[in-house]
Design an enzyme around this catalytic site. Structure first.
Site, short mmCIF file in Angstrom:
data_model
loop_
_atom_site.label_atom_id
_atom_site.label_comp_id
_atom_site.label_asym_id
_atom_site.label_seq_id
_atom_site.Cartn_x
_atom_site.Cartn_y
_atom_site.Cartn_z
CG ASP A 49 23.71 32.85 51.48
OD1 ASP A 49 22.75 32.23 50.97
OD2 ASP A 49 23.59 33.96 52.03
CE1 TYR A 54 22.81 39.93 52.50
CE2 TYR A 54 24.24 38.12 51.88
CZ TYR A 54 23.13 38.59 52.52
OH TYR A 54 22.33 37.70 53.21
CE LYS A 79 20.37 34.95 50.95
NZ LYS A 79 21.67 35.56 51.19
CG HIS A 115 17.12 39.00 50.72
ND1 HIS A 115 18.33 39.47 50.30
CD2 HIS A 115 17.31 38.65 52.01
CE1 HIS A 115 19.21 39.41 51.28
NE2 HIS A 115 18.61 38.91 52.33
CG LEU A 197 28.33 30.79 63.95
CD1 LEU A 197 29.70 31.35 63.56
CD2 LEU A 197 28.49 29.47 64.71
CB ILE A 236 25.39 29.94 55.16
CG1 ILE A 236 24.04 30.52 55.65
CG2 ILE A 236 25.18 28.95 54.04
CD1 ILE A 236 23.34 31.40 54.62
CB SER A 239 34.24 34.20 59.93
OG SER A 239 35.36 34.80 60.56
CB VAL A 240 36.06 39.03 57.48
CG1 VAL A 240 34.86 39.35 56.60
CG2 VAL A 240 35.97 39.78 58.81
NE ARG A 244 36.28 34.95 65.60
CZ ARG A 244 35.77 36.13 65.96
NH1 ARG A 244 35.16 36.89 65.06
NH2 ARG A 244 35.86 36.53 67.20
P1 NDP Z 1 26.64 34.43 61.80
O1 NDP Z 1 25.78 33.74 62.79
O2 NDP Z 1 27.26 33.67 60.71
O3 NDP Z 1 27.74 35.23 62.62
C1 NDP Z 1 28.73 36.01 62.02
C2 NDP Z 1 29.46 36.75 63.14
O4 NDP Z 1 30.06 35.80 64.02
C3 NDP Z 1 30.55 37.65 62.63
O5 NDP Z 1 30.55 38.79 63.46
C4 NDP Z 1 31.82 36.82 62.85
O6 NDP Z 1 32.93 37.66 63.11
C5 NDP Z 1 31.45 36.01 64.09
N1 NDP Z 1 32.08 34.68 64.09
C6 NDP Z 1 32.18 33.82 63.04
N2 NDP Z 1 32.81 32.69 63.39
C7 NDP Z 1 33.11 32.84 64.69
C8 NDP Z 1 33.77 31.99 65.61
N3 NDP Z 1 34.23 30.79 65.25
N4 NDP Z 1 33.92 32.44 66.89
C9 NDP Z 1 33.45 33.65 67.26
N5 NDP Z 1 32.81 34.50 66.43
C10 NDP Z 1 32.64 34.09 65.14
O7 NDP Z 1 25.72 35.65 61.21
P2 NDP Z 1 25.35 36.23 59.80
O8 NDP Z 1 24.28 37.21 60.06
O9 NDP Z 1 26.50 36.68 59.03
O10 NDP Z 1 24.67 35.00 59.05
C11 NDP Z 1 25.40 34.12 58.22
C12 NDP Z 1 25.02 34.30 56.77
O11 NDP Z 1 23.62 34.14 56.58
C13 NDP Z 1 25.28 35.72 56.23
O12 NDP Z 1 26.63 36.00 56.03
C14 NDP Z 1 24.43 35.71 55.01
O13 NDP Z 1 25.07 35.00 53.96
C15 NDP Z 1 23.19 34.98 55.50
N6 NDP Z 1 22.16 35.90 56.01
C16 NDP Z 1 20.94 35.90 55.36
C17 NDP Z 1 19.93 36.73 55.76
C18 NDP Z 1 18.64 36.70 55.05
O14 NDP Z 1 17.79 37.58 55.28
N7 NDP Z 1 18.40 35.73 54.20
C19 NDP Z 1 20.09 37.68 56.89
C20 NDP Z 1 21.39 37.59 57.52
C21 NDP Z 1 22.35 36.72 57.11
P3 NDP Z 1 34.13 37.94 62.06
O15 NDP Z 1 33.56 38.01 60.69
O16 NDP Z 1 34.66 39.26 62.54
O17 NDP Z 1 35.12 36.82 62.22
#
Ligand code: NDP
Length: 283
Positions: A49, A54, A79, A115, A197, A236, A239-240, A244
């Protein structure tokens, strides 16, 4: 069975199959997106996604096209950033869509989303009609929306022809979105959770989640992802961090019981991490 083959899929309302677990790349800089997506593909994810805003479609596309994985085994979402900076004529939407495809290095996407409703501009109906043309052309296998509230969806359903396949919304145990989920269910719209998450913040240290994680010998993130899967959402997580990325994919070997699901349901306080879609206007 390959890892990817273990991902359950949801059949969208137009018959297209969408993996229930995907990988998000919000806030991943373009230069890091290739490695992050490569890591996700290696872990078994097949759905990615991204979004024009982005600014990582190029890096994401590099990982996809360089992966050697057949295009029809991948599910790619992007999007339209329907910003306030221009009038969204049909041609403007098509230009943006073409630009996304070009950056991704693909000749079609699996899912194209508006979006934000950006309702104050009152142009999501005409944008969506342009999306209907894109779907008709086959260059998006499915079309949908993101951050649409019930009133936006009701209007879209009343005034356009193609029922959106998906509404991608902020959704996690602190914001369970019951009204939208019920509306989606009535109209055959798949609920896709962003911030599944809770953006890795307080949710993952909530005692209820920690307790359930201990009970199953799993991590809090795995418990929260199971909750999504068992409720039928597409999730979706982003994580980078390679460990994780793998951890978040390893969620098919256990199940939450009714008591777990009820305890997690009680965490819903309606708390948003992101903007309120009724108020959010974007530049
Ligand atoms: P998430 O809920 O996916 O959380 C991501 C965060 O959680 C990062 O900081 C990551 O850290 C951390 N994390 C991931 N896995 C773990 C784990 N196993 N344990 C602890 N911490 C963890 O949030 P997002 O906002 O990124 O949402 C996911 C996706 O949804 C986005 O990437 C995007 O594609 C989409 N999105 C869409 C939006 C919209 O308006 N349509 C708005 C926001 C997001 P790290 O990367 O440092 O590991």
């Amino acid at each position: 069975m390959s890892k990817a083959a273990s991902i359950p899929s949801i059949t969208l309302n137009n018959g297209v199959e969408m993996p229930q677990l995907g990988f998000g790349v919000f806030q991943v800089p373009d230069a890091e997106a290739t490695a992050a997506v490569e890591s996700a593909l290696a872990a078994g994810y097949r759905s990615i996604d991204t979004a024009a805003v982005y600014e990582n479609e190029t890096g994401t596309g590099k990982a996809l096209t360089g992966s050697g994985i057949a295009r029809d085994e991948l599910f790619v979402t992007t999007k339209l950033w329907n910003s306030a900076s221009q009038a969204w004529t049909r041609d403007a939407v098509l230009r943006e869509f073409d630009a996304s495809l070009e950056r991704l290095g693909l000749d079609y996407v699996d899912l194209y989303l508006i979006h934000w409703p950006r309702a104050v501009r009152d142009d999501y109906l005409s944008i969506y009609r342009a999306f209907e043309g894109i779907a008709e052309s086959g260059r998006a296998r499915a079309i949908g929306v993101s951050n649409f509230q019930p009133a936006h969806l009701e209007r879209l359903l009343a005034e356009t022809s193609v029922v959106p396949a998906v509404n991608q919304i902020e959704l996690h145990p602190f914001l369970a979105q019951s009204e939208l989920r019920a509306l989606h269910a009535r109209h055959g719209i798949t609920t896709e959770a962003w911030a599944p998450l809770g953006q890795g913040k307080e949710l993952l240290s909530a005692p209820v989640i920690a307790g359930i994680a201990d009970k199953h010998g799993r991590t809090p993130a795995q418990v929260v992802l199971r909750w999504h899967l068992q409720l039928g959402h597409v999730a979706i997580p982003k994580s980078v961090t390679p460990s994780r990325i793998r951890e978040n994919f390893d969620v098919f070997g256990f199940a939450l019981d009714d008591e777990d699901m009820t305890a997690i349901a009680a965490l819903d306080t309606g708390t948003r991490l992101g903007p309120d879609p009724d108020e959010f206007d974007v530049n």
